[in-house]
Design a protein around this motif. Structure first.
Motif, PDB file in Angstrom:
ATOM      1  N   ARG A 139       0.822  -1.201   0.000  1.00 14.62           N
ATOM      2  CA  ARG A 139       0.000   0.000   0.000  1.00 14.62           C
ATOM      3  C   ARG A 139       0.862   1.259   0.000  1.00 14.62           C
ATOM      4  O   ARG A 139       0.543   2.241  -0.686  1.00 14.62           O
ATOM      5  N   MET A 140       1.956   1.264   0.760  1.00 16.39           N
ATOM      6  CA  MET A 140       2.823   2.434   0.787  1.00 16.39           C
ATOM      7  C   MET A 140       3.444   2.686  -0.579  1.00 16.39           C
ATOM      8  O   MET A 140       3.524   3.838  -1.045  1.00 16.39           O
ATOM      9  N   ILE A 141       3.903   1.628  -1.233  1.00 21.11           N
ATOM     10  CA  ILE A 141       4.506   1.785  -2.562  1.00 21.11           C
ATOM     11  C   ILE A 141       3.488   2.317  -3.563  1.00 21.11           C
ATOM     12  O   ILE A 141       3.789   3.213  -4.364  1.00 21.11           O
ATOM     13  N   LEU A 142       2.260   1.793  -3.516  1.00 22.63           N
ATOM     14  CA  LEU A 142       1.212   2.284  -4.416  1.00 22.63           C
ATOM     15  C   LEU A 142       0.878   3.748  -4.131  1.00 22.63           C
ATOM     16  O   LEU A 142       0.637   4.527  -5.063  1.00 22.63           O
ATOM     17  N   LEU A 144       2.916   6.042  -2.906  1.00 21.32           N
ATOM     18  CA  LEU A 144       4.020   6.858  -3.401  1.00 21.32           C
ATOM     19  C   LEU A 144       4.004   6.935  -4.930  1.00 21.32           C
ATOM     20  O   LEU A 144       4.304   7.991  -5.506  1.00 21.32           O
ATOM     21  N   LEU A 145       3.645   5.833  -5.580  1.00 24.35           N
ATOM     22  CA  LEU A 145       3.554   5.846  -7.042  1.00 24.35           C
ATOM     23  C   LEU A 145       2.427   6.764  -7.509  1.00 24.35           C
ATOM     24  O   LEU A 145       2.570   7.465  -8.520  1.00 24.35           O
ATOM     25  N   LEU A 146       1.302   6.744  -6.799  1.00 21.83           N
ATOM     26  CA  LEU A 146       0.194   7.645  -7.147  1.00 21.83           C
ATOM     27  C   LEU A 146       0.620   9.100  -7.000  1.00 21.83           C
ATOM     28  O   LEU A 146       0.294   9.941  -7.849  1.00 21.83           O
ATOM     29  N   LEU A 147       1.376   9.399  -5.946  1.00 24.61           N
ATOM     30  CA  LEU A 147       1.866  10.760  -5.757  1.00 24.61           C
ATOM     31  C   LEU A 147       2.811  11.163  -6.887  1.00 24.61           C
ATOM     32  O   LEU A 147       2.711  12.271  -7.429  1.00 24.61           O
ATOM     33  N   ASN A 185      -4.245  10.570   0.502  1.00 28.41           N
ATOM     34  CA  ASN A 185      -4.085   9.123   0.559  1.00 28.41           C
ATOM     35  C   ASN A 185      -2.753   8.740   1.208  1.00 28.41           C
ATOM     36  O   ASN A 185      -2.683   7.821   2.030  1.00 28.41           O
ATOM     37  N   LEU A 186      -1.681   9.453   0.848  1.00 25.53           N
ATOM     38  CA  LEU A 186      -0.372   9.166   1.436  1.00 25.53           C
ATOM     39  C   LEU A 186      -0.360   9.486   2.927  1.00 25.53           C
ATOM     40  O   LEU A 186       0.244   8.744   3.719  1.00 25.53           O
ATOM     41  N   LEU A 187      -1.033  10.558   3.318  1.00 27.13           N
ATOM     42  CA  LEU A 187      -1.092  10.912   4.734  1.00 27.13           C
ATOM     43  C   LEU A 187      -1.783   9.812   5.541  1.00 27.13           C
ATOM     44  O   LEU A 187      -1.301   9.413   6.616  1.00 27.13           O
ATOM     45  N   VAL A 188      -2.907   9.299   5.041  1.00 23.11           N
ATOM     46  CA  VAL A 188      -3.620   8.222   5.721  1.00 23.11           C
ATOM     47  C   VAL A 188      -2.757   6.960   5.756  1.00 23.11           C
ATOM     48  O   VAL A 188      -2.706   6.251   6.771  1.00 23.11           O
ATOM     49  N   THR A 189      -2.058   6.679   4.667  1.00 24.69           N
ATOM     50  CA  THR A 189      -1.183   5.508   4.617  1.00 24.69           C
ATOM     51  C   THR A 189      -0.069   5.612   5.643  1.00 24.69           C
ATOM     52  O   THR A 189       0.261   4.630   6.326  1.00 24.69           O
TER      53      THR A 189
END
Length: 218
Positions: A139-142, A144-147, A185-189
């Motif tokens: 989930r973290m990698i996804l 970061l990729l979305l960002l 999304n990254l903040l929640v992750t």
């Protein structure tokens, strides 16, 4: 920490006021409460600011006190104030360095003006708490990729607008919306992958409902 912060802030502000007068308060503090710039702005609010500026330019009789941008700039600070207050009271007592990072990240993500140098504000604080965040997860990698994807799309569309002069304002705005979603999304992750003394079980439980795999929290 609070006392030292207040003393430092007060001392520097008083010194600046003594040396430069009221202009130091206006340029250093008060201006940012109503600042509304649309150039080089990653924030999704830039398009509304741009459209309002066009209306103001078309209405030459509009006086400064009736400028809707001033009200907009103040209203958009409300979500920031709520997030900063919650992090200060709910996270800082348990993990100060993590709270500093969260505050800065949330402030930048919610800000109505966000240029590239704003990213360094929270990146310089990340090493203080990165050891308590699980980075090597799917989930973290996804996230970061979305960002990274949202940044690439924004840069490409913004280049066409500002450097090529193409009428792609709506595409830049869509890229800004995607960038905002990616940041949230990254903040929640990050919150759900935090392994320090503070936990936010509500956010993580809600997040797990939509996650493809279960995340164990201790």
């Amino acid at each position: 920490f609070l006392i030292y912060s207040l003393l430092t802030f007060s001392a520097l502000t008083s010194s600046a006021y003594y040396l430069f007068g009221p202009k130091s308060l206006e340029e250093g503090l008060l201006y940012h409460f109503s600042r509304v710039d649309h150039r080089h702005n990653y924030s999704m609010f830039w398009y509304w600011i741009y459209l309002d500026r066009g209306q103001i330019a078309a209405s030459s009789y509009l006086i400064i006190s009736q400028n809707p941008l001033l009200s907009l700039g103040k209203i958009l600070m409300v979500p920031q104030a709520v997030l900063l207050a919650y992090i200060s009271l709910g996270v800082a007592p348990y993990d100060l360095s993590f709270a500093l990072f969260l505050q800065t990240f949330a402030f930048v993500a919610q800000n109505k003006v966000m240029t590239a140098q704003y990213f360094t504000w929270y990146l310089c604080l990340l090493p203080l708490c990165s050891d308590r965040i699980k980075w090597r997860t799917r989930r973290m990698i996804l996230s970061l990729l979305l960002l990274a994807l949202s940044i690439g799309l924004w840069l490409g569309s913004a280049f066409c607008l500002e450097m090529q002069g193409l009428p792609v304002h709506i595409y830049v705005w869509c890229a800004s919306v995607l960038f905002y979603i990616a940041n949230v999304n990254l903040l929640v992750t990050i919150l759900c992958h935090y392994q320090g003394p503070w936990r936010h079980t509500l956010i993580c439980d809600i997040s797990k409902m939509n996650a493809p795999s279960k995340l164990k929290l201790t």
